[in-house]
Scaffold this motif. Structure first.
Motif, PDB file in Angstrom:
ATOM      1  N   VAL A 150       0.817  -1.203   0.000  1.00 54.06           N
ATOM      2  CA  VAL A 150       0.000   0.000   0.000  1.00 54.06           C
ATOM      3  C   VAL A 150       0.856   1.261   0.000  1.00 54.06           C
ATOM      4  CG1 VAL A 150      -1.696   1.315   1.351  1.00 54.06           C
ATOM      5  CG2 VAL A 150      -1.889  -1.186   1.179  1.00 54.06           C
ATOM      6  N   ASP A 151       0.479   2.244  -0.800  1.00 48.61           N
ATOM      7  CA  ASP A 151       1.081   3.577  -0.762  1.00 48.61           C
ATOM      8  C   ASP A 151       0.679   4.229   0.561  1.00 48.61           C
ATOM      9  OD1 ASP A 151       1.776   6.257  -1.066  1.00 48.61           O
ATOM     10  OD2 ASP A 151       1.168   6.352  -3.169  1.00 48.61           O
ATOM     11  N   LEU A 152       1.654   4.560   1.383  1.00 53.04           N
ATOM     12  CA  LEU A 152       1.383   5.065   2.722  1.00 53.04           C
ATOM     13  C   LEU A 152       1.427   6.582   2.821  1.00 53.04           C
ATOM     14  CD1 LEU A 152       3.571   2.521   4.746  1.00 53.04           C
ATOM     15  CD2 LEU A 152       1.111   2.391   4.284  1.00 53.04           C
ATOM     16  N   ASP A 153       1.608   7.267   1.710  1.00 52.04           N
ATOM     17  CA  ASP A 153       1.784   8.713   1.748  1.00 52.04           C
ATOM     18  C   ASP A 153       0.619   9.437   2.420  1.00 52.04           C
ATOM     19  OD1 ASP A 153       4.315   9.284   0.814  1.00 52.04           O
ATOM     20  OD2 ASP A 153       3.593  10.636  -0.745  1.00 52.04           O
ATOM     21  N   SER A 154      -0.598   9.060   2.077  1.00 52.22           N
ATOM     22  CA  SER A 154      -1.756   9.757   2.655  1.00 52.22           C
ATOM     23  C   SER A 154      -1.840   9.541   4.153  1.00 52.22           C
ATOM     24  CB  SER A 154      -3.048   9.298   1.970  1.00 52.22           C
ATOM     25  OG  SER A 154      -3.237   7.900   2.134  1.00 52.22           O
ATOM     26  N   TYR A 155      -1.534   8.328   4.603  1.00 44.68           N
ATOM     27  CA  TYR A 155      -1.517   8.053   6.036  1.00 44.68           C
ATOM     28  C   TYR A 155      -0.448   8.896   6.733  1.00 44.68           C
ATOM     29  CZ  TYR A 155      -4.510   3.874   5.667  1.00 44.68           C
ATOM     30  OH  TYR A 155      -5.563   3.006   5.474  1.00 44.68           O
ATOM     31  N   ALA A 156       0.758   8.902   6.150  1.00 45.31           N
ATOM     32  CA  ALA A 156       1.884   9.591   6.779  1.00 45.31           C
ATOM     33  C   ALA A 156       1.648  11.097   6.866  1.00 45.31           C
ATOM     34  CB  ALA A 156       3.163   9.290   6.015  1.00 45.31           C
ATOM     35  N   LYS A 157       1.084  11.673   5.817  1.00 44.67           N
ATOM     36  CA  LYS A 157       0.849  13.117   5.811  1.00 44.67           C
ATOM     37  C   LYS A 157      -0.263  13.505   6.786  1.00 44.67           C
ATOM     38  CE  LYS A 157       2.515  13.753   1.075  1.00 44.67           C
ATOM     39  NZ  LYS A 157       2.143  14.020  -0.339  1.00 44.67           N
ATOM     40  N   ALA A 158      -1.257  12.646   6.923  1.00 44.29           N
ATOM     41  CA  ALA A 158      -2.372  12.943   7.834  1.00 44.29           C
ATOM     42  C   ALA A 158      -1.979  12.752   9.296  1.00 44.29           C
ATOM     43  CB  ALA A 158      -3.571  12.066   7.492  1.00 44.29           C
ATOM     44  N   ASP A 159      -1.013  11.874   9.538  1.00 42.24           N
ATOM     45  CA  ASP A 159      -0.604  11.549  10.907  1.00 42.24           C
ATOM     46  C   ASP A 159       0.562  12.451  11.316  1.00 42.24           C
ATOM     47  OD1 ASP A 159       0.042  10.413  13.330  1.00 42.24           O
ATOM     48  OD2 ASP A 159      -0.029   8.350  12.609  1.00 42.24           O
ATOM     49  N   THR A 160       0.247  13.674  11.725  1.00 41.52           N
ATOM     50  CA  THR A 160       1.305  14.646  12.034  1.00 41.52           C
ATOM     51  C   THR A 160       2.142  14.225  13.232  1.00 41.52           C
ATOM     52  OG1 THR A 160      -0.292  15.931  13.320  1.00 41.52           O
ATOM     53  CG2 THR A 160       0.040  16.569  11.016  1.00 41.52           C
ATOM     54  N   ALA A 161       1.559  13.478  14.157  1.00 42.23           N
ATOM     55  CA  ALA A 161       2.301  13.024  15.327  1.00 42.23           C
ATOM     56  C   ALA A 161       3.419  12.054  14.943  1.00 42.23           C
ATOM     57  CB  ALA A 161       1.355  12.359  16.327  1.00 42.23           C
ATOM     58  N   TRP A 162       3.228  11.340  13.840  1.00 38.06           N
ATOM     59  CA  TRP A 162       4.261  10.395  13.399  1.00 38.06           C
ATOM     60  C   TRP A 162       5.490  11.131  12.877  1.00 38.06           C
ATOM     61  CZ3 TRP A 162       6.049   8.414   8.442  1.00 38.06           C
ATOM     62  CH2 TRP A 162       6.812   7.248   8.564  1.00 38.06           C
ATOM     63  N   ASN A 163       5.283  12.302  12.314  1.00 43.81           N
ATOM     64  CA  ASN A 163       6.366  13.209  11.924  1.00 43.81           C
ATOM     65  C   ASN A 163       7.285  12.608  10.857  1.00 43.81           C
ATOM     66  OD1 ASN A 163       8.146  15.323  11.704  1.00 43.81           O
ATOM     67  ND2 ASN A 163       8.909  15.205  13.818  1.00 43.81           N
ATOM     68  N   GLN A 164       6.782  12.539   9.646  1.00 44.59           N
ATOM     69  CA  GLN A 164       7.559  12.005   8.523  1.00 44.59           C
ATOM     70  C   GLN A 164       8.841  12.808   8.279  1.00 44.59           C
ATOM     71  OE1 GLN A 164       5.316  11.793   4.885  1.00 44.59           O
ATOM     72  NE2 GLN A 164       6.949  10.821   3.720  1.00 44.59           N
ATOM     73  N   GLY A 165       8.805  14.102   8.555  1.00 45.19           N
ATOM     74  CA  GLY A 165       9.980  14.934   8.326  1.00 45.19           C
ATOM     75  C   GLY A 165      11.152  14.621   9.232  1.00 45.19           C
ATOM     76  N   ASP A 166      10.908  13.850  10.292  1.00 44.96           N
ATOM     77  CA  ASP A 166      11.967  13.474  11.234  1.00 44.96           C
ATOM     78  C   ASP A 166      12.804  12.298  10.726  1.00 44.96           C
ATOM     79  OD1 ASP A 166      13.357  13.462  13.732  1.00 44.96           O
ATOM     80  OD2 ASP A 166      12.021  11.888  14.470  1.00 44.96           O
ATOM     81  N   LEU A 167      12.335  11.612   9.684  1.00 37.42           N
ATOM     82  CA  LEU A 167      13.064  10.444   9.168  1.00 37.42           C
ATOM     83  C   LEU A 167      14.382  10.872   8.531  1.00 37.42           C
ATOM     84  CD1 LEU A 167      10.150   8.506   7.394  1.00 37.42           C
ATOM     85  CD2 LEU A 167      11.024   8.176   9.719  1.00 37.42           C
ATOM     86  N   LEU A 168      15.433  10.073   8.738  1.00 39.31           N
ATOM     87  CA  LEU A 168      16.704  10.319   8.062  1.00 39.31           C
ATOM     88  C   LEU A 168      16.503  10.166   6.560  1.00 39.31           C
ATOM     89  CD1 LEU A 168      19.168   8.372  10.387  1.00 39.31           C
ATOM     90  CD2 LEU A 168      18.999  10.842  10.142  1.00 39.31           C
ATOM     91  N   LYS A 169      16.940  11.130   5.792  1.00 40.38           N
ATOM     92  CA  LYS A 169      16.646  11.149   4.359  1.00 40.38           C
ATOM     93  C   LYS A 169      17.137   9.909   3.617  1.00 40.38           C
ATOM     94  CE  LYS A 169      16.905  14.037   0.206  1.00 40.38           C
ATOM     95  NZ  LYS A 169      17.406  15.310  -0.365  1.00 40.38           N
ATOM     96  N   PRO A 170      18.385   9.436   3.825  1.00 38.17           N
ATOM     97  CA  PRO A 170      18.825   8.235   3.091  1.00 38.17           C
ATOM     98  C   PRO A 170      17.942   7.020   3.368  1.00 38.17           C
ATOM     99  CG  PRO A 170      20.704   9.344   4.083  1.00 38.17           C
ATOM    100  CD  PRO A 170      19.478   9.972   4.668  1.00 38.17           C
TER     101      PRO A 170
END
Length: 448
Positions: free
Chosen positions: A108-128
């Motif tokens: 499953v493409d998880l982009d919509s889940y990740a963007k909606a779940d601000t507490a998960w904080n996708q921007g905190d992931l190490l880029k590599p």
């Protein structure tokens, strides 16, 4: 850098209680059970032990883990998603599988889940690491941990022998050290390396050596290149190093055995995944912990040679419980879980290399002061787009990211193990591997 039978998804269970004679029903009980396939690595076993905390937070969701060795988990998960059996709600897959399975629509493409779940904080992931679990800039797995590879070594044995481990050693230096530190009478091998077959086992380590020697799996036209002078030199070096100064019966050993041997004082050096730094310190024999040191992955013709890997949690496209599955994989890869793992299981059991915020936790920084910065440096130095000296038509540092590599790698790894055990020569192992590789690539249409 390792995927089952019997996994099944339980559908949403509900019990409707009818009120006799009143003509209506009320929902008395609702529960979703998620079936999850995990690799049997230390940090993942910790996750299974802590799952009760998730179930307390989400009392309507129950989790059933099946934890299996990597070599069993991979084919079983592949069979399930490829045949759309729908036995799993969540699967743990590696960086190799993510883009291939996303392209096929298996996960499953998880982009919509990740963007909606601000507490998960996708921007905190190490880029590599985020890039490893993405396809066309869309997230298809939440990274449980990210890692590279580096050297583990015994500082006390180096000091006793009058040796100094450089911050950036070469493989030639490592071979010299192994020869001087090898002490069979004391049951201490000069080095421990993966020898057991598997594209994610001995080939993971060996491919980084091939890369730094300037070798390739394929040239620009997809012709097999293991017999090139650079690749052959690297394979010969690896096999000879294990045969001359490696652990006994090395062809039977993977990372699990090397972790045990090194942590119990039976190897002077060990080249493997950065993720094992915490466990090796936690499991170290008395008096050994303070004598364990770390250095960057050895090189020869390249500036860096550590691999790049991530284990991620994905939702198969056949899952009927996607929303609940997202809650689980978001929790298992959240800053909240990372802090919980540190507090409950010890900071050495925290999944490393996935989030920037992990390396800002005071307790974690203290626990990983010997290797934390080195882990990040190793991750950032790895380049899956340019893994070796010459151009290649593929991506991947310790693997080739094409569907055929699983078959190619498993066969070739068996030949390498045969050379390590002395059942065949290096030349015979290379010849057999190249022939099989060429046949597979011709059948797949890469070669004309």
């Amino acid at each position: 850098m390792t995927f089952h039978a019997g996994l099944r998804t339980l559908a949403l269970q509900s019990c409707l209680v009818a009120s006799a004679g009143l003509g209506f029903t009320t929902l008395a009980y609702s529960e979703t059970t998620l079936t999850v396939a995990l690799a049997a690595n230390p940090q993942m076993q910790t996750a299974a032990k802590l799952i009760g905390n998730f179930e307390q937070k989400y009392p309507d969701i129950k989790v059933r883990f099946q934890t299996l060795p990597e070599n069993q988990l991979r084919p079983a998960v592949l069979k399930d998603v490829a045949t759309k059996s729908g036995q799993y709600d969540v699967v743990m897959i590696g960086a190799y599988e993510v883009p291939l399975w996303a392209q096929k629509g298996w996960i499953v493409d998880l982009d919509s889940y990740a963007k909606a779940d601000t507490a998960w904080n996708q921007g905190d992931l190490l880029k590599p690491i985020r890039n490893l679990v993405s396809y066309k800039d869309h997230l298809y797995a939440t990274p449980f941990y990210g890692s590279s590879s580096f050297m583990f070594y015994r500082k006390d044995l180096f000091a006793k022998a009058g040796l100094t481990m450089p911050a950036n050693p070469t493989w030639d230096q490592i071979a010299q050290f192994a020869a001087k530190l090898d002490n069979k009478s004391a049951s201490v091998s000069g080095i421990c390396l993966r020898g057991v077959p598997g594209w994610g086992q001995n080939l993971a380590s060996l491919t980084t050596v091939i890369n730094t020697y300037g070798g390739r799996w394929f040239d620009e036209k997809w012709q097999p290149a293991l017999s090139s002078p650079e690749s052959k030199a690297a394979i010969t070096f690896y096999v000879n190093l294990l045969r001359e100064h490696g652990q006994p019966d090395a062809a039977k050993d993977g990372w699990q055995e090397c972790l045990q041997l090194f942590s119990q004082g039976h190897a002077a050096m060990w080249y493997d995944d950065t993720v094992f730094a915490g466990p090796v310190l936690d499991q170290a024999a008395p008096g050994l912990r303070e004598n364990i040191g770390f250095a960057m992955a050895p090189v020869k013709a390249t500036k860096a040679s550590g691999w790049l890997w991530a284990w991620g949690l994905s939702i198969p496209s056949t899952s009927r419980n996607r929303d609940a599955a997202w809650k689980l994989i978001a929790w298992l890869t959240s800053p909240e879980y990372i802090k919980l793992a540190g507090q409950k299981a010890g900071w050495g059991q925290v999944p490393p290399g996935s989030r920037t915020s992990t390396y800002q936790i005071p307790e974690y920084k203290k626990a990983v002061q010997a290797f934390g910065d080195l882990t990040l440096a190793s991750i950032n130095a790895a380049d899956p787009l340019h893994p070796t000296v010459k151009p290649v038509p593929y991506t991947g540092v310790q693997y080739v990211d094409i569907p055929e590599f699983e078959q190619i790698g498993d066969f070739s790894s068996q030949q390498i193990a045969g050379a390590i055990s002395g059942q065949m020569s290096v030349d015979q192992a290379i010849a057999a591997s190249e022939k099989k590789t060429k046949d597979i690539m011709e059948d797949a249409g890469y070669l004309k």
